[in-house]
Design an enzyme around this catalytic site. Structure first.
Site, PDB file in Angstrom:
ATOM      1  N   PRO A   1       1.277  27.053 -31.905  1.00  0.00           N
ATOM      2  CA  PRO A   1       0.758  25.700 -32.194  1.00  0.00           C
ATOM      3  C   PRO A   1       0.513  24.847 -30.953  1.00  0.00           C
ATOM      4  O   PRO A   1       1.200  23.841 -30.720  1.00  0.00           O
ATOM      5  CB  PRO A   1       1.864  25.106 -33.072  1.00  0.00           C
ATOM      6  N   CYS A   2      -0.493  25.206 -30.173  1.00  0.00           N
ATOM      7  CA  CYS A   2      -0.823  24.420 -28.990  1.00  0.00           C
ATOM      8  C   CYS A   2      -1.313  23.025 -29.358  1.00  0.00           C
ATOM      9  O   CYS A   2      -1.331  22.125 -28.513  1.00  0.00           O
ATOM     10  CB  CYS A   2      -1.850  25.155 -28.139  1.00  0.00           C
TER      11      CYS A   2
END
Length: 352
Positions: A317-318
């Site tokens: 989850p950047c």
């Protein structure tokens, strides 16, 4: 548009009972088939984990779904419009045709009138709708094992060179360069924020990226080098698993991903990605916080580069990393998606 969006359970119950009160107000997208329907569709009802709901036809098509040929969801709301009806019927008969304004003129229609009518009914122009259908039809033909020439014809391209060029703009290489005996398999994955491409082997997910990301062709070429050219089309159990997990994620029923992932990067980059995976849904971190947690407080820029190099969107989850000043900063999938994802995950945080 729905002023107050009903819950998933309410909409799913309406689908099961074929409630006519939602006619034109909600549509169901079924990940297992790649089709979207009216809630009153007479077809066999899908499992809830395969369903997502949208308010407009445009949202369904933007998410990568094709209209059901049985309930014809593109027709009811616009069936009385003399401009829209014949074009929707023509598109259903010839989804691979390369539609243009001359076609509209030959049908006795004014292109500007058509544009306004489709925007009013569907939130997109007729030509935009037709282009999406062509892309979906061509990719689906390849993923189903069809030959390149078959996909070219299905997608409505008159020449092989034009089809190769258009396809290469999306995936970074022409369809003929894909392997017939692949080690890695590429397939289309539909989401409410737009279509994604998943590349898997029989046990792991190697790439998951939004189709319109500018860096996507370069990412795909790197993976092609890693696989020594052995990437082909097709779906695996891993593809099915990540599709199901994405459906749960977007429906608000599950933020965890159990799909095994392959991390292609340097040791430091992999450390950053593992740190990202540890950020709970609904929470955010700054690049400097990530650097400190890794014991490398001076490596803020390196953390940002590793964040940008992520090629397994959502699972790594950047999007949960923001600037030190609270700004969203860059996101390869587009800042509008980053905002939507953060807003969606606030619901998970509220649930604890």
């Amino acid at each position: 548009m729905l002023m107050i969006r009903p819950s998933f359970d309410t909409l799913y119950e309406a689908l099961l009972t074929r409630d006519p009160s939602y006619e034109g107000r909600a549509f169901v997208c079924v990940s297992s088939t790649g089709i979207f329907c009216r809630l009153t569709c007479p077809a066999r009802k899908p499992k809830p984990e395969n369903c997502t709901f949208h308010e407009t036809v445009a949202e369904c098509m933007a998410a990568g779904f094709r209209p059901c040929k049985r309930c014809r969801p593109t027709m009811p709301e616009a069936s009385a419009d003399p401009v829209v009806k014949p074009l929707v019927e023509a598109l259903e008969k010839r989804p691979g045709h390369r539609w243009g304004e001359p076609d509209l003129v030959r049908m006795g229609l004014d292109p500007s009138t058509v544009r306004r009518a489709f925007k009013r009914h569907f939130g997109m122009t007729f030509l935009e709708m037709a282009r999406q259908r062509r892309l979906q039809e061509g990719f689906s033909a390849l993923a189903d094992g069809g030959k390149v020439i078959d996909a070219q014809i299905t997608a409505g391209f008159e020449s092989p060179s034009a089809f190769r060029e258009a396809f290469a703009k999306i995936l970074g290489q022409a369809p003929g360069a894909f392997s017939s005996k692949p080690l890695l398999f590429a397939d289309w994955v539909a989401t409410p924020l737009g279509p994604m491409i998943a590349v898997t082997d029989r046990t792991q997910l190697h790439l998951l990226e939004f189709l319109d990301r500018k860096a996507f062709p370069a990412e795909f070429r790197k993976l092609q080098t890693y696989a020594r050219g052995e990437i082909g089309f097709g779906r695996t159990d891993v593809s099915d698993q990540i599709q199901a997990e994405l459906d749960r994620f977007f429906s608000g029923t599950g933020a965890s991903f159990e799909t095994k992932i392959a991390l292609h990067g340097t040791a430091f980059t992999r450390d950053v990605w593992r740190e990202l995976i540890g950020i709970p849904a609904g929470e955010i971190r700054s690049y400097s916080e990530i650097a400190r947690s890794l014991g490398r407080p001076q490596a803020v820029r390196a953390v940002a580069r590793a964040n940008g190099a992520n090629q397994i969107a959502l699972v790594i989850p950047c999007h949960r990393v923001i600037g030190a000043d609270g700004s969203l900063t860059g996101y390869g999938g587009g800042l509008w998606r980053k905002q939507r994802l953060i807003e969606l995950e606030q619901g998970y945080r509220a649930k604890g």
